[in-house]
Design an enzyme around this catalytic site. Structure first.
Site: not given
Length: 478
Positions: A294, A306, A340-341, A368, A437
């Site tokens: 992503h 990520d 995606e997130e 991912d 994140h």
């Protein structure tokens, strides 16, 4: 010549023929294995000696940065990756429009614990993705610490109304599979505010989903469910060190108060794109094999692990085929999914369009889980296809790839599920959630060699499935 002699003579000739066939079959199998060993070596050599994945990631991370859906940086990433795919000389490169949410963080968040009037200790927090802002002057209230939703229900409205709910359930550190540990506590981040609203809470704090103790708050998506906008409450992640401190202070004095201010806002949806490129299959052009990651990321860091790593590794699969001169039998398609997130809209849109067009996706591989050392793959597939995979273990052994298990695949390729093979690259995950994140998900934390090994490992699996084919139901074959 008697009859028994003739029979024995015929049996002897038959046995010789059978023996010849066995030896010939064995020779073919040995030659095929030798050819595959040579191809895998060429793939790994090219990735490690002449790879482009690290250079691409450098640009995505350091020249563009965090790529939150709907942001200017996300637009820049779409243009950059499309241009780079076109440079590879693929058969086709295009953009697939998709509407995505546009949530903005605003000014940096601020928070402190107040043990007595004027006696405060600042702690690191960040708004959860999708949260509303606090009132303009911030929010201060007493805190109720809970471990789960059952405890929330036990306390009830009488003990929660007007307070901030503090979810402090940590990741389970004794689980070797860290994604299981993540799955065991992420519900408090995603549904925590929705649940707390039911009991009159005015705000939510969530312990960062992270295995180590540090001062980095970890954001992530959250949902209010069907809660009207007017009744939504602000939700933030607190760093693990901050969570430990707050919990200790609440034990000493349950009337301890917490203040936080955040300025995030949800705007109208905007148009963005999945970025797609393909090499058309020489034998089965209508059978499609997908590799992807992503393109969007959270905004605190630059999204290197990520999922910048998965993006550039997926792009590298097609480049490695072209560099090694391999011409795939199936159409090999790279898809860089958007959103995606905080919505999965890119993955859903891609699957929707594929269904509308009647496309036959026989295989999909997603990266991912970070750019760490590859360990293997998890497969969502039939037992027949998994047996095929297990026969390839010896080919991956020289590269220390040993993890081949049935299980999950990936969020973005999940909507493609059918009578096909879905799989996810599984790197070593022990350090992944240190960065997930958070502000330290940055380029310098990705090792060049590990990233390139992951790209080669993905390419090798795609090559083997392309050569030996996915076992499909006859009704789906085209």
């Amino acid at each position: 010549m008697d009859k028994s002699f003739k029979i024995n003579s015929r049996l002897g000739k038959l046995n010789i023929l059978i023996l010849f066939l066995i030896l010939f079959t064995g020779f073919i199998e040995v030659k095929a294995q030798s050819d595959d060993e040579k191809m895998l070596k060429a793939i790994y050599d090219t990735s490690l000696l002449n790879g482009k994945s690290y250079k691409w990631l450098d640009h995505l991370s350091n020249q563009i940065g965090g790529r939150l859906s709907g942001s200017y940086n996300a637009e820049k990433a779409v243009k950059y990756t499309k241009d780079e795919l076109e440079e590879l000389g693929l058969d086709k490169v295009w953009l697939q429009p998709v509407m995505v949410p546009k949530w903005v963080r605003g000014a940096k968040e601020f928070a402190y614990i107040e043990s007595a009037p004027g006696n405060t200790t600042t702690v690191p927090i960040c708004a959860l993705g999708g949260s509303v802002a606090t009132p303009a002057g911030g929010l201060k209230a007493e805190v109720v610490e809970v471990q789960n939703f059952d405890e929330l229900a036990t306390l009830g409205r009488e003990k929660i109304q007007g307070k901030i709910v503090f979810y402090n359930r940590p990741m389970q550190a004794d689980l070797i599979q860290t994604f299981r540990a993540y799955g065991g506590c992420v519900d408090q981040r995603y549904k925590g505010a929705e649940k707390a609203i039911q009991y009159g809470a005015v705000g939510v704090l969530v312990r960062s989903v992270n295995l180590r103790l540090d001062d980095l708050p970890h954001t992530g998506s959250m949902s209010y469910g069907d809660t009207p906008v007017s009744k939504r409450i602000p939700a933030a992640a607190i760093s693990t060190n901050g969570a430990e401190l707050l919990s200790s202070m609440l034990k000493l004095d349950p009337t301890t108060q917490f203040f936080f201010a955040q300025h995030c806002k949800q705007l109208k949806d905007v148009e963005s794109y999945n970025v797609i490129g393909e090499i058309r299959g020489s034998t089965y052009p209508n059978k499609i094999m997908v590799v992807g990651g992503h393109l969007d990321s959270w905004d605190l860091g630059d999204g290197a692990h990520d999922d910048g790593a998965g993006v550039v590794q997926s792009m590298e699969v097609l480049r490695l085929f072209k560099e090694t001169g391999y011409k795939p039998k199936h159409t090999i398609r790279v898809v860089l999914f958007m959103n995606e997130e905080n919505g999965l809209r890119g993955g859903k849109k891609y699957a929707k369009v594929a269904k509308e067009k009647g496309e036959n996706h026989v295989f999909a591989l997603e990266s991912d889980a970070g750019g760490f050392t590859p360990r293997g793959f998890s497969f969502d597939c039939s037992q027949e296809n998994f047996k095929k995979v297990e026969s390839w273990r010896k080919l991956f052994k020289p590269y220390l790839i040993h993890f081949f298990e049935k299980g999950g695949s990936g969020a973005d390729i999940g909507p493609l599920k059918g009578d096909n093979v879905l799989c996810g690259l599984r790197p070593d995950s022990q350090r992944y959630f240190d960065h997930h994140h958070a502000a330290n998900d940055t380029f310098e934390h990705v090792n060049k060699r590990e990233l390139e090994l992951g790209a080669a490992t993905m390419t090798s699996l795609v090559y083997l499935f392309d050569k030996y084919e996915v076992i499909q139901s006859k009704k789906l074959e085209k």
